[in-house]
Every structure is written in structure tokens, then in C-alpha cells.
Design an enzyme around this catalytic site. Structure first.
Site, PDB file in Angstrom:
ATOM      1  N   ASN A   9       4.652  -6.328  -6.141  1.00  0.00           N
ATOM      2  CA  ASN A   9       5.531  -5.435  -5.769  1.00  0.00           C
ATOM      3  C   ASN A   9       6.287  -6.270  -4.618  1.00  0.00           C
ATOM      4  O   ASN A   9       6.073  -6.305  -3.554  1.00  0.00           O
ATOM      5  CB  ASN A   9       4.899  -4.436  -5.230  1.00  0.00           C
ATOM      6  CG  ASN A   9       5.876  -3.151  -4.391  1.00  0.00           C
ATOM      7  OD1 ASN A   9       7.082  -3.406  -4.675  1.00  0.00           O
ATOM      8  ND2 ASN A   9       5.460  -2.473  -3.937  1.00  0.00           N
ATOM      9  N   TRP A  10       7.646  -6.436  -5.368  1.00  0.00           N
ATOM     10  CA  TRP A  10       8.513  -7.513  -4.379  1.00  0.00           C
ATOM     11  C   TRP A  10       9.087  -6.614  -3.147  1.00  0.00           C
ATOM     12  O   TRP A  10       9.903  -7.108  -2.441  1.00  0.00           O
ATOM     13  CB  TRP A  10       9.492  -8.425  -4.854  1.00  0.00           C
ATOM     14  CG  TRP A  10       8.671  -9.335  -5.935  1.00  0.00           C
ATOM     15  CD1 TRP A  10       7.347  -9.551  -5.878  1.00  0.00           C
ATOM     16  CD2 TRP A  10       9.103 -10.169  -6.644  1.00  0.00           C
ATOM     17  NE1 TRP A  10       7.048 -10.664  -6.669  1.00  0.00           N
ATOM     18  CE2 TRP A  10       8.306 -10.892  -7.143  1.00  0.00           C
ATOM     19  CE3 TRP A  10      10.612 -10.533  -7.250  1.00  0.00           C
ATOM     20  CZ2 TRP A  10       8.449 -11.886  -8.211  1.00  0.00           C
ATOM     21  CZ3 TRP A  10      11.028 -11.408  -8.015  1.00  0.00           C
ATOM     22  CH2 TRP A  10       9.736 -12.215  -8.609  1.00  0.00           C
ATOM     23  N   LYS A  11       9.274  -5.406  -3.174  1.00  0.00           N
ATOM     24  CA  LYS A  11       9.756  -4.337  -2.414  1.00  0.00           C
ATOM     25  C   LYS A  11      11.242  -4.726  -2.134  1.00  0.00           C
ATOM     26  O   LYS A  11      11.895  -5.247  -2.986  1.00  0.00           O
ATOM     27  CB  LYS A  11       8.890  -4.329  -1.082  1.00  0.00           C
ATOM     28  CG  LYS A  11       7.543  -4.262  -1.288  1.00  0.00           C
ATOM     29  CD  LYS A  11       6.776  -3.576   0.191  1.00  0.00           C
ATOM     30  CE  LYS A  11       5.166  -3.122  -0.459  1.00  0.00           C
ATOM     31  NZ  LYS A  11       4.480  -2.860   0.742  1.00  0.00           N
TER      32      LYS A  11
ATOM     33  N   HIS B  57       4.776   5.349  -4.515  1.00  0.00           N
ATOM     34  CA  HIS B  57       4.440   4.342  -3.199  1.00  0.00           C
ATOM     35  C   HIS B  57       4.349   4.924  -2.086  1.00  0.00           C
ATOM     36  O   HIS B  57       5.535   5.773  -1.744  1.00  0.00           O
ATOM     37  CB  HIS B  57       5.142   3.003  -3.420  1.00  0.00           C
ATOM     38  CG  HIS B  57       4.818   2.036  -2.566  1.00  0.00           C
ATOM     39  ND1 HIS B  57       4.823   2.000  -1.181  1.00  0.00           N
ATOM     40  CD2 HIS B  57       4.000   0.876  -3.017  1.00  0.00           C
ATOM     41  CE1 HIS B  57       4.168   0.878  -0.665  1.00  0.00           C
ATOM     42  NE2 HIS B  57       3.811   0.189  -1.821  1.00  0.00           N
TER      43      HIS B  57
ATOM     44  N   GLU C  96       5.398   3.881   0.937  1.00  0.00           N
ATOM     45  CA  GLU C  96       6.820   3.663   1.515  1.00  0.00           C
ATOM     46  C   GLU C  96       7.841   4.879   1.066  1.00  0.00           C
ATOM     47  O   GLU C  96       8.543   5.115   1.879  1.00  0.00           O
ATOM     48  CB  GLU C  96       7.091   2.400   1.256  1.00  0.00           C
ATOM     49  CG  GLU C  96       6.267   1.652   2.427  1.00  0.00           C
ATOM     50  CD  GLU C  96       6.327   0.168   1.744  1.00  0.00           C
ATOM     51  OE1 GLU C  96       7.076  -0.315   0.842  1.00  0.00           O
ATOM     52  OE2 GLU C  96       5.252  -0.712   2.219  1.00  0.00           O
TER      53      GLU C  96
ATOM     54  N   GLU D 275      -3.770   2.731  -2.752  1.00  0.00           N
ATOM     55  CA  GLU D 275      -3.349   2.088  -1.645  1.00  0.00           C
ATOM     56  C   GLU D 275      -3.516   2.716  -0.317  1.00  0.00           C
ATOM     57  O   GLU D 275      -2.547   3.652   0.099  1.00  0.00           O
ATOM     58  CB  GLU D 275      -1.861   1.637  -1.620  1.00  0.00           C
ATOM     59  CG  GLU D 275      -1.874   1.050  -3.251  1.00  0.00           C
ATOM     60  CD  GLU D 275      -0.290   0.281  -2.940  1.00  0.00           C
ATOM     61  OE1 GLU D 275      -0.190  -1.105  -3.160  1.00  0.00           O
ATOM     62  OE2 GLU D 275       0.862   0.798  -2.901  1.00  0.00           O
TER      63      GLU D 275
ATOM     64  N   GLY E 275       0.382  -3.980   4.295  1.00  0.00           N
ATOM     65  CA  GLY E 275       1.346  -4.800   5.129  1.00  0.00           C
ATOM     66  C   GLY E 275       0.739  -4.924   6.459  1.00  0.00           C
ATOM     67  O   GLY E 275       1.437  -5.645   7.413  1.00  0.00           O
TER      68      GLY E 275
ATOM     69  N   SER F 294      -2.933  -5.233   1.546  1.00  0.00           N
ATOM     70  CA  SER F 294      -3.368  -6.363   2.223  1.00  0.00           C
ATOM     71  C   SER F 294      -4.135  -7.473   0.999  1.00  0.00           C
ATOM     72  O   SER F 294      -5.113  -7.990   1.531  1.00  0.00           O
ATOM     73  CB  SER F 294      -3.661  -6.354   3.412  1.00  0.00           C
ATOM     74  OG  SER F 294      -2.873  -5.738   4.300  1.00  0.00           O
TER      75      SER F 294
ATOM     76  N   GLY G  68       1.662  -6.694  -2.537  1.00  0.00           N
ATOM     77  CA  GLY G  68       2.821  -6.738  -1.968  1.00  0.00           C
ATOM     78  C   GLY G  68       2.995  -7.874  -1.226  1.00  0.00           C
ATOM     79  O   GLY G  68       3.825  -8.961  -2.003  1.00  0.00           O
TER      80      GLY G  68
HETATM   81  P1  PGA Z   1       0.916  -5.450   0.969  1.00  0.00           P
HETATM   82  O1  PGA Z   1       1.483  -4.016   0.092  1.00  0.00           O
HETATM   83  O2  PGA Z   1       0.040  -6.214  -0.127  1.00  0.00           O
HETATM   84  O3  PGA Z   1       1.780  -5.973   1.634  1.00  0.00           O
HETATM   85  O4  PGA Z   1      -0.104  -4.768   1.686  1.00  0.00           O
HETATM   86  C1  PGA Z   1       0.742  -3.595  -0.860  1.00  0.00           C
HETATM   87  C2  PGA Z   1       1.808  -2.698  -1.512  1.00  0.00           C
HETATM   88  O5  PGA Z   1       2.516  -1.971  -0.788  1.00  0.00           O
HETATM   89  O6  PGA Z   1       1.872  -2.400  -2.846  1.00  0.00           O
END
Ligand code: PGA
Length: 252
Positions: free
Chosen positions: A9-11, A96, A98, A166, A172, A212, A233
Site C-alpha cells: 500500500n503505497w498510500k 483503511h 487512515e 491492522e 507506521g 509495521s 505500507g
Molecule cells: P505500515 O502501514 O506498514 O507503514 O505500518 C501498513 C498499512 O497501513 O497498510
């Protein structure tokens, strides 16, 4: 047996050119190395077309980060399932944390999106997970169960569904859930799924872990019986790390 699935997931990272470069590097480094594992990459909307062209002849899935729940119309800034399909997306990430945290996504709007995506022939990765406050308050199970139940309400067939657990506190932050913590929630999600869809339903459903994940902890997470891969991520922005995680999933 469930095939593992790892998605990057490149966000909101990478311009079109940068995303194209990353996709090419991932493709090159994976070579014929995708065995025993499904792989997807999820660039931001503007880069979907470019990345789609690069991975077109490979087994890598093109994954969108969100979709709207109407077919089309006056929804400025939104993107429909049909548009994503026309770009070659085969999966879409929905709910997600976010999106839930910053953009007002609720279990109800997640459910609308999930149903619209499935109806449009798109597979979904529906994300669930508790905040730190909820974990510390001892309500992880209740929150996650509610997210699963409401997110999948009126979904009749789990065929096109992948779940991603998650924990918000692990995204993150560098703090990964221990394999035991993740396994416990994954097992509880399976019990909810069996309860909703009938006794053997969860046996076929893939549940990714996200938060993470890095090359150094991927192996032990993926070794757990209820963890079927990862939603990655930060580490997916580095081709070597992402490819190492894919290989860890293939080996587990
Ligand atoms: P992260 O994000 O690996 O940077 O913790 C995971 C995600 O939000 O899908």
C-alpha cells in the site's frame, strides 16, 4: 490451503514517474519469484494507469486504495469501481484506518463500498483494527467484531473478499503486534466469520496482517496459522524490502 497474499500500500507517495520506477524495480526483483503467494501493489490513483501498464503481463495485481459507493455522478474527488476496473484494477482496499481516522469513513460507508465493489466484479481488501485506546481499554475484540460484522453486512459471498487486520497503533509507528497478539485477533475474526457465513466459511477466507511489517518480522508473523500474508505500507516503498516480505510469505 489458503494462498498467502501480500499487498504493498503505497498510500499518498510517489509521482507517476516515481511509481513507475518502483513498480519496474519490484517486477525485476521478483522475477519468476512469485511462488505460493499472491502479490499486489497499490499506488495512488494518478499512478494506477502507469503502474498497470508496467505489471500488465505479470502476475502482480493492480490494487486501488479506495472506491466510491455510487456508480457515477456528482461526487467531486471520488473514483468509481467501473473507473478502477477500466484501469485494470482487480482489488480495492476499503476501510483503511487512515480513511476511517481522517476522512470520516464509518462501518456503514465501508459496507456500502464493499458491496458496490463486489457487485462490480472487483475483489476487496477490507481493513479492520483497533486504536491504542481501544486495546488498552480491553475492547479490541468487540471493536474488530463490530467492524467485520457491519462491514460485511448483506454480503452473501466471501469469494472476492480478503480481510486485513491492522491495529491502528502499529501502522507506521514501527510497533508491530507480536505474532501472538495478531494471531489471537485473526482467530477471533475467523470465529465471527463462521458465525456469520456458516461453519466452514472462515477456512477459505484470507486475513492479512498489517502494521509495521518488515523483512525482519514478516517470517514469524506469516508462520502463524491464521495469518495469510500482509498489507505493507512503509516497507513497500523500498523494492528490496517488499520483495523480501513477498519471499517470506512464499516460504512460510
Ligand atoms: P505500515 O502501514 O506498514 O507503514 O505500518 C501498513 C498499512 O497501513 O497498510
Amino acid at each position: 490451503m489458503r494462498k498467502k497474499i501480500v499487498v504493498g500500500n503505497w498510500k499518498m507517495n510517489k509521482t507517476v514517474a516515481e511509481a513507475g520506477e518502483l513498480a519496474s524495480t519490484v517486477l525485476e526483483q521478483l522475477g519468476n519469484g512469485i511462488t505460493g503467494c499472491e502479490v499486489g501493489i497499490s499506488p495512488a490513483f494518478p499512478a494506477l494507469a502507469e503502474v498497470g501498464k508496467i505489471i500488465e503481463r505479470s502476475d502482480i495485481h493492480l490494487v486501488a486504495q479506495n472506491c466510491h459507493y455510487e456508480d457515477d455522478g456528482a461526487y467531486t474527488g471520488e473514483v468509481s469501481v467501473r473507473m478502477l476496473g477500466s484501469l485494470g484494477c482487480s482489488y480495492v482496499i476499503i476501510g483503511h484506518s487512515e480513511r476511517r481516522q481522517y476522512f470520516g469513513e464509518t462501518n456503514q460507508t465501508v459496507n456500502l463500498r464493499v458491496r458496490k465493489a463486489l457487485a462490480g466484479g472487483m475483489r476487496v481488501i477490507m481493513c479492520v483494527g483497533e486504536t491504542l485506546e481501544e486495546r488498552e481499554g480491553g475492547v479490541t475484540d468487540r471493536i474488530v467484531t463490530e467492524q467485520v460484522r457491519e462491514g460485511l453486512k448483506e454480503v452473501s459471498d466471501l469469494d472476492g473478499v480478503v480481510l486485513a487486520y491492522e491495529p491502528v497503533w502499529a501502522i507506521g509507528t514501527g510497533k508491530t503486534a507480536t505474532p501472538e497478539q495478531a494471531e489471537e485477533v485473526h482467530a477471533s475474526i475467523r470465529a465471527t466469520i463462521d458465525d456469520m457465513f456458516g461453519e466452514t466459511a472462515a477456512g477459505h477466507l484470507r486475513i492479512q496482517y498489517g502494521g509495521s511489517v518488515k523483512p525482519s518480522n514478516a517470517g514469524e508473523l506469516f508462520a502463524k496459522p491464521n495469518i495469510d500474508g500482509g498489507l505493507i505500507g512503509g516497507a513497500s516503498l523500498k523494492a528490496e524490502d517488499f520483495v523480501a516480505i513477498v519471499k517470506a510469505a512464499g516460504d512460510s
